[in-house]
Motif scaffolding. Structure first.
Motif, PDB file in Angstrom:
ATOM      1  N   LEU A   8       6.928  45.679 -99.237  1.00  0.00           N
ATOM      2  CA  LEU A   8       5.507  45.654 -99.608  1.00  0.00           C
ATOM      3  C   LEU A   8       4.627  45.579 -98.362  1.00  0.00           C
ATOM      4  N   ALA A   9       5.002  44.702 -97.446  1.00  0.00           N
ATOM      5  CA  ALA A   9       4.228  44.564 -96.217  1.00  0.00           C
ATOM      6  C   ALA A   9       4.235  45.864 -95.422  1.00  0.00           C
ATOM      7  N   LEU A  10       5.402  46.474 -95.292  1.00  0.00           N
ATOM      8  CA  LEU A  10       5.504  47.734 -94.556  1.00  0.00           C
ATOM      9  C   LEU A  10       4.606  48.803 -95.163  1.00  0.00           C
ATOM     10  N   THR A  11       4.625  48.913 -96.485  1.00  0.00           N
ATOM     11  CA  THR A  11       3.816  49.932 -97.156  1.00  0.00           C
ATOM     12  C   THR A  11       2.327  49.666 -96.957  1.00  0.00           C
ATOM     13  N   ALA A  12       1.935  48.401 -97.016  1.00  0.00           N
ATOM     14  CA  ALA A  12       0.536  48.048 -96.772  1.00  0.00           C
ATOM     15  C   ALA A  12       0.149  48.356 -95.331  1.00  0.00           C
ATOM     16  N   PHE A  13       1.023  48.026 -94.392  1.00  0.00           N
ATOM     17  CA  PHE A  13       0.721  48.309 -92.981  1.00  0.00           C
ATOM     18  C   PHE A  13       0.574  49.805 -92.746  1.00  0.00           C
ATOM     19  N   ARG A  14       1.443  50.580 -93.357  1.00  0.00           N
ATOM     20  CA  ARG A  14       1.347  52.033 -93.201  1.00  0.00           C
ATOM     21  C   ARG A  14       0.036  52.564 -93.766  1.00  0.00           C
ATOM     22  N   TYR A  63       4.637  38.892 -89.252  1.00  0.00           N
ATOM     23  CA  TYR A  63       4.907  40.276 -88.851  1.00  0.00           C
ATOM     24  C   TYR A  63       4.110  40.678 -87.616  1.00  0.00           C
ATOM     25  N   ILE A  64       4.771  41.430 -86.733  1.00  0.00           N
ATOM     26  CA  ILE A  64       4.084  42.280 -85.754  1.00  0.00           C
ATOM     27  C   ILE A  64       4.559  43.696 -86.047  1.00  0.00           C
ATOM     28  N   TYR A  65       3.676  44.505 -86.609  1.00  0.00           N
ATOM     29  CA  TYR A  65       3.986  45.893 -86.968  1.00  0.00           C
ATOM     30  C   TYR A  65       3.419  46.810 -85.897  1.00  0.00           C
ATOM     31  N   ILE A  66       4.260  47.696 -85.373  1.00  0.00           N
ATOM     32  CA  ILE A  66       3.852  48.594 -84.300  1.00  0.00           C
ATOM     33  C   ILE A  66       4.060  50.038 -84.753  1.00  0.00           C
ATOM     34  N   ASN A  67       2.996  50.820 -84.672  1.00  0.00           N
ATOM     35  CA  ASN A  67       3.030  52.237 -85.053  1.00  0.00           C
ATOM     36  C   ASN A  67       2.442  53.029 -83.892  1.00  0.00           C
ATOM     37  N   ARG A  68       3.324  53.614 -83.089  1.00  0.00           N
ATOM     38  CA  ARG A  68       2.868  54.317 -81.896  1.00  0.00           C
ATOM     39  C   ARG A  68       2.086  55.589 -82.219  1.00  0.00           C
ATOM     40  N   LEU A  69       2.540  56.322 -83.216  1.00  0.00           N
ATOM     41  CA  LEU A  69       1.849  57.568 -83.541  1.00  0.00           C
ATOM     42  C   LEU A  69       0.404  57.319 -83.947  1.00  0.00           C
ATOM     43  N   ALA A  70       0.175  56.221 -84.665  1.00  0.00           N
ATOM     44  CA  ALA A  70      -1.182  55.871 -85.089  1.00  0.00           C
ATOM     45  C   ALA A  70      -1.920  55.049 -84.032  1.00  0.00           C
ATOM     46  N   ILE A 129      13.919  48.013 -87.574  1.00  0.00           N
ATOM     47  CA  ILE A 129      13.489  49.402 -87.717  1.00  0.00           C
ATOM     48  C   ILE A 129      13.562  49.753 -89.196  1.00  0.00           C
ATOM     49  N   PRO A 130      12.415  50.026 -89.834  1.00  0.00           N
ATOM     50  CA  PRO A 130      12.426  50.314 -91.278  1.00  0.00           C
ATOM     51  C   PRO A 130      12.999  51.688 -91.573  1.00  0.00           C
ATOM     52  N   GLU A 131      13.321  51.898 -92.854  1.00  0.00           N
ATOM     53  CA  GLU A 131      13.738  53.227 -93.283  1.00  0.00           C
ATOM     54  C   GLU A 131      12.593  54.220 -93.100  1.00  0.00           C
ATOM     55  N   HIS A 132      12.952  55.449 -92.781  1.00  0.00           N
ATOM     56  CA  HIS A 132      11.978  56.540 -92.622  1.00  0.00           C
ATOM     57  C   HIS A 132      10.939  56.204 -91.559  1.00  0.00           C
ATOM     58  N   ALA A 133      11.342  55.451 -90.557  1.00  0.00           N
ATOM     59  CA  ALA A 133      10.414  55.080 -89.492  1.00  0.00           C
ATOM     60  C   ALA A 133      10.061  56.297 -88.648  1.00  0.00           C
ATOM     61  N   ASN A 134       8.811  56.367 -88.280  1.00  0.00           N
ATOM     62  CA  ASN A 134       8.325  57.423 -87.396  1.00  0.00           C
ATOM     63  C   ASN A 134       7.549  56.736 -86.269  1.00  0.00           C
ATOM     64  N   GLU A 135       8.282  56.387 -85.203  1.00  0.00           N
ATOM     65  CA  GLU A 135       7.689  55.635 -84.095  1.00  0.00           C
ATOM     66  C   GLU A 135       7.132  54.285 -84.584  1.00  0.00           C
ATOM     67  N   GLU A 136       7.881  53.655 -85.502  1.00  0.00           N
ATOM     68  CA  GLU A 136       7.488  52.352 -86.044  1.00  0.00           C
ATOM     69  C   GLU A 136       8.612  51.349 -85.808  1.00  0.00           C
ATOM     70  N   PHE A 137       8.246  50.130 -85.502  1.00  0.00           N
ATOM     71  CA  PHE A 137       9.211  49.045 -85.425  1.00  0.00           C
ATOM     72  C   PHE A 137       8.466  47.736 -85.652  1.00  0.00           C
ATOM     73  N   VAL A 138       9.222  46.680 -86.013  1.00  0.00           N
ATOM     74  CA  VAL A 138       8.590  45.472 -86.525  1.00  0.00           C
ATOM     75  C   VAL A 138       9.327  44.224 -86.047  1.00  0.00           C
ATOM     76  N   ALA A 139       8.568  43.227 -85.629  1.00  0.00           N
ATOM     77  CA  ALA A 139       9.100  41.869 -85.460  1.00  0.00           C
ATOM     78  C   ALA A 139       8.775  41.109 -86.738  1.00  0.00           C
ATOM     79  N   ILE A 140       9.753  40.400 -87.273  1.00  0.00           N
ATOM     80  CA  ILE A 140       9.577  39.751 -88.574  1.00  0.00           C
ATOM     81  C   ILE A 140      10.050  38.306 -88.495  1.00  0.00           C
ATOM     82  N   GLY A 141       9.250  37.411 -89.092  1.00  0.00           N
ATOM     83  CA  GLY A 141       9.641  36.019 -89.235  1.00  0.00           C
ATOM     84  C   GLY A 141       9.582  35.610 -90.700  1.00  0.00           C
TER      85      GLY A 141
END
Length: 384
Positions: A368-374, A338-345, A321-333
Protein backbone atom coordinates in the motif's frame (compact mmCIF):
# COMPACT_ATOMS: atom_id res chain seq x y z
CA UNK A 1 18.91 0.35 44.41
CA UNK A 2 18.98 3.17 41.85
CA UNK A 3 20.66 0.84 39.33
CA UNK A 4 17.83 -1.67 39.52
CA UNK A 5 15.29 1.16 39.39
CA UNK A 6 16.69 2.22 36.02
CA UNK A 7 16.56 -1.33 34.67
CA UNK A 8 13.02 -1.89 35.91
CA UNK A 9 11.88 1.43 34.41
CA UNK A 10 13.42 0.46 31.06
CA UNK A 11 11.80 -2.97 31.20
CA UNK A 12 8.42 -1.39 31.97
CA UNK A 13 8.69 0.90 28.96
CA UNK A 14 9.97 -1.95 26.77
CA UNK A 15 6.93 -4.09 27.53
CA UNK A 16 4.60 -1.13 26.79
CA UNK A 17 6.61 0.28 23.89
CA UNK A 18 4.04 -0.41 21.18
CA UNK A 19 0.82 0.12 23.10
CA UNK A 20 -1.57 2.42 21.17
CA UNK A 21 -1.82 4.93 24.01
CA UNK A 22 1.94 5.61 24.12
CA UNK A 23 3.45 4.46 20.82
CA UNK A 24 3.50 7.91 19.17
CA UNK A 25 5.18 9.55 22.15
CA UNK A 26 7.62 6.65 22.52
CA UNK A 27 8.72 6.75 18.89
CA UNK A 28 9.75 10.41 19.25
CA UNK A 29 11.39 10.01 22.66
CA UNK A 30 13.31 6.73 22.56
CA UNK A 31 16.41 8.23 24.17
CA UNK A 32 14.34 8.92 27.29
CA UNK A 33 13.57 5.21 27.56
CA UNK A 34 16.79 3.42 26.60
CA UNK A 35 20.51 4.11 26.97
CA UNK A 36 21.77 6.14 24.03
CA UNK A 37 24.67 8.07 22.56
CA UNK A 38 24.39 11.37 20.70
CA UNK A 39 26.34 12.31 17.58
CA UNK A 40 26.26 16.09 17.52
CA UNK A 41 25.71 17.88 14.24
CA UNK A 42 28.23 20.54 13.26
CA UNK A 43 28.63 23.14 10.53
CA UNK A 44 26.06 24.60 8.14
CA UNK A 45 22.72 23.00 7.37
CA UNK A 46 21.96 21.82 3.84
CA UNK A 47 18.95 23.97 2.91
CA UNK A 48 15.87 22.77 1.09
CA UNK A 49 13.72 25.01 -1.02
CA UNK A 50 9.96 24.69 -0.60
CA UNK A 51 7.25 24.77 -3.24
CA UNK A 52 4.13 23.23 -1.69
CA UNK A 53 1.99 21.09 -3.93
CA UNK A 54 -1.04 19.00 -2.98
CA UNK A 55 -0.85 15.25 -2.78
CA UNK A 56 -2.99 13.27 -5.21
CA UNK A 57 -6.35 12.61 -3.64
CA UNK A 58 -6.40 8.88 -4.41
CA UNK A 59 -4.26 5.98 -5.54
CA UNK A 60 -5.27 2.66 -7.04
CA UNK A 61 -4.39 -0.61 -5.32
CA UNK A 62 -5.62 -4.02 -6.49
CA UNK A 63 -8.29 -2.45 -8.66
CA UNK A 64 -9.76 -0.19 -5.99
CA UNK A 65 -9.28 3.50 -5.33
CA UNK A 66 -7.89 4.46 -1.93
CA UNK A 67 -7.95 7.90 -0.37
CA UNK A 68 -4.45 9.21 0.35
CA UNK A 69 -5.69 10.98 3.48
CA UNK A 70 -7.46 7.89 4.77
CA UNK A 71 -4.35 5.80 4.13
CA UNK A 72 -2.18 8.32 5.99
CA UNK A 73 -4.54 8.19 8.95
CA UNK A 74 -5.08 4.42 8.95
CA UNK A 75 -1.33 3.74 8.76
CA UNK A 76 -0.56 5.84 11.82
CA UNK A 77 1.47 8.46 9.96
CA UNK A 78 3.44 10.90 12.09
CA UNK A 79 5.37 12.61 9.28
CA UNK A 80 5.31 12.76 5.49
CA UNK A 81 7.92 14.73 3.57
CA UNK A 82 8.26 14.71 -0.23
CA UNK A 83 11.31 15.95 -2.14
CA UNK A 84 11.36 16.65 -5.88
CA UNK A 85 14.85 17.58 -7.01
CA UNK A 86 16.07 19.81 -4.18
CA UNK A 87 12.63 21.19 -3.37
CA UNK A 88 10.24 19.98 -0.69
CA UNK A 89 6.80 19.80 -2.31
CA UNK A 90 4.93 18.43 0.69
CA UNK A 91 5.68 18.35 4.41
CA UNK A 92 3.23 17.60 7.17
CA UNK A 93 3.35 16.23 10.71
CA UNK A 94 0.59 14.34 12.49
CA UNK A 95 -0.61 13.03 15.85
CA UNK A 96 0.88 15.88 17.84
CA UNK A 97 4.42 15.50 16.49
CA UNK A 98 6.35 18.20 14.66
CA UNK A 99 9.46 18.89 12.57
CA UNK A 100 11.71 18.94 15.65
CA UNK A 101 11.00 15.35 16.71
CA UNK A 102 13.87 12.86 16.52
CA UNK A 103 12.10 9.79 15.19
CA UNK A 104 13.09 6.15 15.62
CA UNK A 105 14.31 4.57 12.40
CA UNK A 106 13.79 0.97 13.31
CA UNK A 107 15.23 -1.01 10.41
CA UNK A 108 15.86 2.01 8.19
CA UNK A 109 19.06 2.20 10.26
CA UNK A 110 20.28 -0.88 8.39
CA UNK A 111 20.60 1.16 5.21
CA UNK A 112 22.73 3.73 7.05
CA UNK A 113 25.01 0.93 8.26
CA UNK A 114 25.29 -0.29 4.67
CA UNK A 115 26.49 3.16 3.63
CA UNK A 116 29.26 3.06 6.24
CA UNK A 117 30.20 -0.43 5.14
CA UNK A 118 30.55 0.68 1.53
CA UNK A 119 32.86 3.50 2.57
CA UNK A 120 35.04 1.04 4.51
CA UNK A 121 35.23 -1.23 1.46
CA UNK A 122 36.24 1.71 -0.75
CA UNK A 123 38.93 2.69 1.74
CA UNK A 124 40.36 -0.83 1.71
CA UNK A 125 39.53 -1.68 5.32
CA UNK A 126 37.42 -4.58 4.01
CA UNK A 127 39.06 -6.15 0.98
CA UNK A 128 36.72 -8.94 -0.05
CA UNK A 129 33.01 -9.50 0.67
CA UNK A 130 33.49 -13.25 0.27
CA UNK A 131 35.60 -13.25 3.45
CA UNK A 132 33.92 -15.01 6.40
CA UNK A 133 32.74 -12.65 9.12
CA UNK A 134 34.61 -14.81 11.61
CA UNK A 135 37.91 -13.74 10.04
CA UNK A 136 37.18 -10.31 11.50
CA UNK A 137 35.20 -11.40 14.56
CA UNK A 138 36.68 -14.63 15.98
CA UNK A 139 34.23 -14.43 18.87
CA UNK A 140 31.50 -15.67 16.50
CA UNK A 141 33.28 -18.98 15.84
CA UNK A 142 31.08 -21.85 16.92
CA UNK A 143 27.93 -19.80 16.35
CA UNK A 144 25.61 -19.83 13.34
CA UNK A 145 27.83 -17.17 11.78
CA UNK A 146 30.93 -19.37 11.73
CA UNK A 147 32.28 -19.30 8.16
CA UNK A 148 29.43 -17.19 6.73
CA UNK A 149 30.60 -14.64 4.16
CA UNK A 150 30.21 -10.93 4.69
CA UNK A 151 28.17 -10.72 1.49
CA UNK A 152 25.64 -13.31 2.65
CA UNK A 153 25.17 -11.36 5.87
CA UNK A 154 24.78 -8.10 3.92
CA UNK A 155 22.05 -9.72 1.83
CA UNK A 156 20.08 -11.21 4.74
CA UNK A 157 21.08 -14.68 3.60
CA UNK A 158 23.20 -15.77 6.56
CA UNK A 159 21.18 -18.92 7.21
CA UNK A 160 21.08 -18.05 10.93
CA UNK A 161 17.83 -18.66 12.80
CA UNK A 162 16.29 -15.54 14.31
CA UNK A 163 12.64 -15.12 15.28
CA UNK A 164 11.64 -11.56 14.22
CA UNK A 165 8.02 -11.75 15.46
CA UNK A 166 7.39 -8.64 17.57
CA UNK A 167 4.09 -10.15 18.68
CA UNK A 168 5.80 -13.18 20.26
CA UNK A 169 7.01 -12.35 23.77
CA UNK A 170 9.71 -15.02 23.55
CA UNK A 171 10.94 -14.13 20.05
CA UNK A 172 14.59 -13.32 19.50
CA UNK A 173 13.84 -9.70 18.63
CA UNK A 174 11.88 -9.23 21.86
CA UNK A 175 14.54 -11.01 23.88
CA UNK A 176 16.97 -8.51 22.44
CA UNK A 177 14.70 -5.66 23.50
CA UNK A 178 14.65 -6.97 27.06
CA UNK A 179 18.43 -7.28 26.91
CA UNK A 180 18.56 -3.54 26.15
CA UNK A 181 16.32 -2.86 29.12
CA UNK A 182 17.97 -5.13 31.67
CA UNK A 183 21.57 -4.95 30.50
CA UNK A 184 23.71 -7.13 28.29
CA UNK A 185 25.79 -7.23 25.14
CA UNK A 186 24.50 -7.45 21.55
CA UNK A 187 27.85 -9.03 20.64
CA UNK A 188 27.32 -11.84 23.12
CA UNK A 189 23.70 -12.24 22.00
CA UNK A 190 24.80 -12.70 18.37
CA UNK A 191 27.21 -15.43 19.42
CA UNK A 192 24.33 -17.50 20.87
CA UNK A 193 22.48 -17.86 17.54
CA UNK A 194 22.65 -21.02 15.48
CA UNK A 195 22.52 -22.10 11.83
CA UNK A 196 19.18 -22.84 10.19
CA UNK A 197 19.81 -22.95 6.46
CA UNK A 198 22.76 -23.07 4.09
CA UNK A 199 24.13 -19.53 3.80
CA UNK A 200 23.59 -17.76 0.49
CA UNK A 201 20.53 -19.78 -0.55
CA UNK A 202 17.52 -18.23 1.18
CA UNK A 203 16.59 -14.62 1.93
CA UNK A 204 15.24 -14.49 5.48
CA UNK A 205 15.09 -11.18 7.32
CA UNK A 206 17.41 -11.48 10.32
CA UNK A 207 17.93 -8.17 12.12
CA UNK A 208 20.91 -9.38 14.11
CA UNK A 209 22.74 -9.87 10.79
CA UNK A 210 23.16 -6.09 10.72
CA UNK A 211 24.70 -6.06 14.17
CA UNK A 212 27.20 -8.65 12.97
CA UNK A 213 28.06 -6.32 10.08
CA UNK A 214 28.67 -3.65 12.70
CA UNK A 215 31.02 -6.01 14.53
CA UNK A 216 32.94 -6.56 11.29
CA UNK A 217 33.04 -2.81 10.62
CA UNK A 218 34.46 -2.10 14.08
CA UNK A 219 37.14 -4.75 13.69
CA UNK A 220 38.07 -3.69 10.14
CA UNK A 221 38.32 0.04 10.80
CA UNK A 222 39.54 -0.07 14.38
CA UNK A 223 37.03 2.67 15.18
CA UNK A 224 33.83 3.00 17.14
CA UNK A 225 30.83 2.95 14.85
CA UNK A 226 29.59 6.26 16.20
CA UNK A 227 32.96 7.90 15.43
CA UNK A 228 32.98 6.43 11.92
CA UNK A 229 29.36 7.48 11.42
CA UNK A 230 30.17 11.05 12.41
CA UNK A 231 33.37 11.33 10.37
CA UNK A 232 32.25 9.60 7.18
CA UNK A 233 28.55 10.45 6.95
CA UNK A 234 26.95 12.76 9.51
CA UNK A 235 29.52 15.54 9.21
CA UNK A 236 29.29 15.34 5.41
CA UNK A 237 25.60 15.76 4.61
CA UNK A 238 24.94 18.92 6.65
CA UNK A 239 22.00 17.61 8.73
CA UNK A 240 19.86 19.91 10.81
CA UNK A 241 19.73 17.72 13.90
CA UNK A 242 21.84 15.40 16.02
CA UNK A 243 21.86 11.67 15.43
CA UNK A 244 20.99 9.57 18.48
CA UNK A 245 21.74 5.85 18.62
CA UNK A 246 20.18 3.59 21.21
CA UNK A 247 22.82 1.32 22.76
CA UNK A 248 23.21 -1.84 24.75
CA UNK A 249 24.54 -1.59 28.29
CA UNK A 250 28.13 -1.75 27.00
CA UNK A 251 27.54 1.41 24.94
CA UNK A 252 27.46 -0.42 21.61
CA UNK A 253 24.99 1.23 19.19
CA UNK A 254 21.93 -0.62 17.95
CA UNK A 255 22.87 -0.34 14.28
CA UNK A 256 20.08 -2.68 13.26
CA UNK A 257 17.34 -0.24 14.26
CA UNK A 258 18.27 2.24 16.97
CA UNK A 259 18.92 5.43 15.00
CA UNK A 260 16.86 8.52 15.87
CA UNK A 261 16.94 11.62 13.63
CA UNK A 262 14.61 14.27 12.23
CA UNK A 263 12.39 13.47 9.25
CA UNK A 264 14.17 15.97 7.01
CA UNK A 265 17.49 14.31 7.86
CA UNK A 266 16.11 10.96 6.70
CA UNK A 267 15.25 12.89 3.54
CA UNK A 268 18.85 14.10 3.20
CA UNK A 269 20.12 10.54 3.43
CA UNK A 270 17.62 9.43 0.78
CA UNK A 271 18.68 12.33 -1.45
CA UNK A 272 22.32 11.21 -1.11
CA UNK A 273 21.41 7.74 -2.42
CA UNK A 274 19.17 9.15 -5.13
CA UNK A 275 22.10 11.28 -6.30
CA UNK A 276 24.51 8.32 -6.56
CA UNK A 277 26.30 9.12 -3.31
CA UNK A 278 27.32 12.66 -4.21
CA UNK A 279 26.69 15.75 -2.13
CA UNK A 280 27.85 19.26 -3.02
CA UNK A 281 30.33 17.82 -5.52
CA UNK A 282 31.86 15.33 -3.08
CA UNK A 283 31.51 11.57 -3.43
CA UNK A 284 30.39 10.60 0.09
CA UNK A 285 29.34 7.01 -0.61
CA UNK A 286 30.97 5.11 -3.50
CA UNK A 287 28.63 5.14 -6.50
CA UNK A 288 29.42 1.53 -7.35
CA UNK A 289 28.60 0.45 -3.80
CA UNK A 290 25.19 2.07 -4.10
CA UNK A 291 24.50 0.31 -7.39
CA UNK A 292 25.61 -3.03 -5.93
CA UNK A 293 23.42 -2.34 -2.89
CA UNK A 294 20.26 -2.02 -4.97
CA UNK A 295 20.98 -4.77 -7.52
CA UNK A 296 19.91 -8.26 -6.40
CA UNK A 297 22.47 -10.64 -7.86
CA UNK A 298 21.13 -14.10 -7.00
CA UNK A 299 17.77 -15.85 -7.60
CA UNK A 300 16.81 -15.83 -3.91
CA UNK A 301 17.22 -12.03 -3.83
CA UNK A 302 15.34 -11.03 -6.99
CA UNK A 303 11.88 -9.46 -6.49
CA UNK A 304 8.88 -11.71 -7.11
CA UNK A 305 7.27 -14.75 -5.57
CA UNK A 306 9.88 -17.43 -4.94
CA UNK A 307 10.46 -20.41 -2.68
CA UNK A 308 13.86 -19.11 -1.61
CA UNK A 309 12.58 -16.12 0.38
CA UNK A 310 9.85 -15.27 2.87
CA UNK A 311 8.86 -12.12 0.94
CA UNK A 312 7.97 -11.02 -2.60
CA UNK A 313 10.29 -8.04 -2.34
CA UNK A 314 13.89 -8.20 -3.48
CA UNK A 315 16.89 -7.41 -1.34
CA UNK A 316 20.36 -5.95 -1.81
CA UNK A 317 22.90 -4.70 0.67
CA UNK A 318 20.43 -3.74 3.42
CA UNK A 319 18.01 -2.12 0.94
CA UNK A 320 14.63 -3.35 -0.30
CA UNK A 321 13.80 -3.57 -4.01
CA UNK A 322 10.06 -3.83 -4.80
CA UNK A 323 8.55 -5.86 -7.59
CA UNK A 324 8.47 -4.12 -10.98
CA UNK A 325 10.91 -1.52 -9.69
CA UNK A 326 12.09 1.07 -12.18
CA UNK A 327 15.02 2.87 -10.54
CA UNK A 328 13.22 2.52 -7.19
CA UNK A 329 14.49 1.25 -3.86
CA UNK A 330 13.34 1.60 -0.27
CA UNK A 331 14.62 1.63 3.30
CA UNK A 332 11.93 0.20 5.56
CA UNK A 333 11.44 0.06 9.31
CA UNK A 334 8.78 -1.75 11.29
CA UNK A 335 5.58 0.10 12.22
CA UNK A 336 5.69 2.06 8.97
CA UNK A 337 9.02 3.84 8.53
CA UNK A 338 10.04 4.47 4.92
CA UNK A 339 12.61 6.22 2.76
CA UNK A 340 11.33 5.75 -0.80
CA UNK A 341 13.71 6.68 -3.61
CA UNK A 342 12.62 7.05 -7.24
CA UNK A 343 15.47 8.20 -9.45
CA UNK A 344 13.48 8.46 -12.66
CA UNK A 345 11.03 10.84 -10.98
CA UNK A 346 13.87 12.57 -9.06
CA UNK A 347 11.79 12.03 -5.91
CA UNK A 348 12.50 11.02 -2.32
CA UNK A 349 9.67 10.41 0.15
CA UNK A 350 10.03 9.94 3.90
CA UNK A 351 7.17 8.52 5.93
CA UNK A 352 7.41 8.08 9.69
CA UNK A 353 4.63 6.23 11.42
CA UNK A 354 3.37 4.58 14.56
CA UNK A 355 1.28 2.02 12.72
CA UNK A 356 -0.06 -0.39 15.31
CA UNK A 357 -1.59 -2.54 12.54
CA UNK A 358 1.65 -2.96 10.60
CA UNK A 359 2.32 -6.43 12.00
CA UNK A 360 -1.12 -7.74 11.06
CA UNK A 361 -0.04 -7.85 7.42
CA UNK A 362 3.27 -6.14 6.88
CA UNK A 363 3.42 -7.24 3.23
CA UNK A 364 0.15 -5.47 2.40
CA UNK A 365 1.26 -2.45 4.44
CA UNK A 366 4.44 -2.23 2.37
CA UNK A 367 2.54 -2.69 -0.90
CA UNK A 368 0.00 0.00 0.00
CA UNK A 369 2.77 2.41 0.91
CA UNK A 370 4.68 1.65 -2.28
CA UNK A 371 1.60 2.25 -4.42
CA UNK A 372 0.88 5.54 -2.65
CA UNK A 373 4.50 6.66 -3.06
CA UNK A 374 4.40 5.84 -6.75
CA UNK A 375 1.21 7.88 -7.14
CA UNK A 376 2.83 10.83 -5.37
CA UNK A 377 5.94 10.57 -7.55
CA UNK A 378 3.83 10.36 -10.71
CA UNK A 379 1.86 13.44 -9.67
CA UNK A 380 5.15 15.38 -9.65
CA UNK A 381 6.26 14.12 -13.07
CA UNK A 382 5.74 17.48 -14.76
CA UNK A 383 7.20 19.54 -11.93
CA UNK A 384 10.59 21.21 -12.60
Amino acid sequence: MGFFHTELRQLYHTVRLFEPAVIVKNFSNMAQIFPSITITRTGPVDPFEASPQPLPSTFSYQGADHSIQQWLSASGTTALVVLKGDTITFESYYQGTDEHDSRISWSMAKSFLSALFGIAVEEGAIADLSTPVTDYVPGLKGSGYDGVSIKDVLQMSSGVYFNEDYGDFNSDINRMGRLMALGGSFDEFAATLQRWRTPGTYMAYVSIDTHVLGMVLRAATGQKITDYFEAKLWSKIQPEGDAIFLTDSTGEPMVLGGLNIKSRDYLRFGKLYRDFGRFNGEQIIPAQWIEDSITPDAPHLVPGKRDSANTHWGYGYQWWIPEHANEEFVAIGIYGQYIYINRLADVVIVKNSADTRFMENNYESMELALTAFRAIAESLANSP
